[in-house]
Design an enzyme around this catalytic site. Sequence first.
Site: not given
Ligand code: PEP
Ligand code: MG
Length: 574
Positions: A194, A301, A337, A435, A458-459, A469, A506
């Site tokens: 993040h 977010r 979210r 995710e 991402n997750d 990550r 996203c």
């Molecule tokens: C993700 O996990 O891809 C996502 C968009 O949420 P975040 O990056 O805030 O965990």
């Molecule tokens: Mg996420």
Amino acid sequence: MPFTLHGIGVSGGYAIGRAQLFSHDRLEAPHYVLRREDLPAEIARYDEAVSAVRAELTLLQDQLPEHAPAELAAFLDVHRLILEDSMIAEAPKRLIEAERCNAEWALAQQTQALIDQFEAMEDPYLRERKHDVRQVSERIMKALMGHPGHAPLKTVGEEASVLVAHDLSPSDMVLFKRQNYAAFITDLGGATSHTAILARSLNIPAVMALHNARALIREGDVLVVDGEQGVVIVEPDQAILEEYRIRQNQWRLEQQKLKRLKKSPAATLDGTPIELMANIDLPQDVQEALEQNAAGIGLFRSEFLYMNRSDLPGEDEQFEAYRAVVEAMKGRPVVIRTLDLGADKRLPWLRHESINPALGLRAIRLCLSEPPIFLTQVRALLRAACHGDVRILLPMLANLKELNQALELIAQAKAELDRAGRPYRRDVPIGGMIEVPAAALAVEWFARRLDFLSIGTNDLIQYTLAIDRTDDSVAHLYDPLHPAVLRLIHHTLRVAARLGKPVSICGEMAGDAQLTRLLLAFGLRSFSMHPAHLLKVKQRILHSDLRELGAHARRLLREGEAERIHAYVQRLNA
Ligand code: PEP
Ligand code: MG
């Protein structure tokens, strides 16, 4: 002698500037004994440093943008209170006298004593205030040692300072928003942490995972930051500086050219419209989304509203923040979210200490364990929905029980608003993030209960490949093109299409123009990304033809080896 450090470029572009070292939790203080006659001057020096920090905090407060979230102002207020407390403003002076020591040493001793006191406190909230004490103390220390906290350093050309840190938390990054750094670099961190995501939203070059930058770079060193290649050059010679000035200009020209695409509708060559939405972290980011002509906000977010403050944002405060975004978007959709805290987004009031935070009480799990916090947010969201097209997105769903519980709480929030006689929108669409691999594999059952889906790559990558990550030591294993990840994305898109449920991506994959054609081939028609990436992705879309891309999905999914998949995707972009 110039030397080069290699890391991960997490935000593109080039910068030239002087290093400004950011120290988190180390108060390095010189120690020497003074003559008795020098003590008054030393005490005056301490007073001056405190005054300088007072002025610095006032300046920061004055420079807060009009729509800055309340937490930023509150954060500065807390620091001002600490600065004025006699334990900081006076006690070190008594130590200077008693021990005949220099001001830095006295401050370091007093700070440690205070931190020890805070650490011994029962109340977890108070215990965490030690970080504020340390930060204020660091500001005074910098003033004493001749490095004012945020005053611009000597400039090189038109560039200012490059922030150099060992590690930065997402909360730190929120505070750096709107401050004029030319670039920032850190020793730790992964490309989709993040902190990195926030770095991208600053629109300045950033390189992470440099390992030794904080130790090797000295305050004031000239740095070239190459966010494209993930390279930092320390004390470059004239030839290198020239070369990078040229690259910098070319990069700026390219950005200028992309701007011409702002007004063009996003559609492929065969005329299929593609929805390009923006991800935002704070309400004021909406301006950039509008500037890039985003079709809506695909991911707000909301957790960043909760950071850098000592209390929780109440229902009315949240309502105002959401309403501001919704009204600014003038009828375009705004997907908000619900709170996704935990893992790398830790806050002092999060009492639960997890051994493995990414797998612990995070996101919807945390909200379900703290219903009052979730209900407050949902009530604010339902009320804000009276002012535009709000859609609620639930993060990190892994099983249907969680979804059912969340839906029950949303119904309860509506009942509470009914009882309070407050206006709200009854039919706000509820979506879920896909995710966690479990949700992707079982997406059919989630999709049936939800109004829309959003794939958080991402997750999804983190949990599919078992790679933290945020951990740069495994960053090389973080592969969006791993066949398992591709299969999960493809499966989710196909099931959503079959059930007629809108679906978007996203995660950071959506903003990577190298992956645009792959995702189009998989059937994706709605992307949400940081606004800075929107035009580049649009450019790729404008030159893509779905009639040609369609056939590639199946062929790609038959490939199992990373190199072959990467080569295939490269060919798609040729
Ligand atoms: C993700 O996990 O891809 C996502 C968009 O949420 P975040 O990056 O805030 O965990
Ligand atoms: Mg996420």
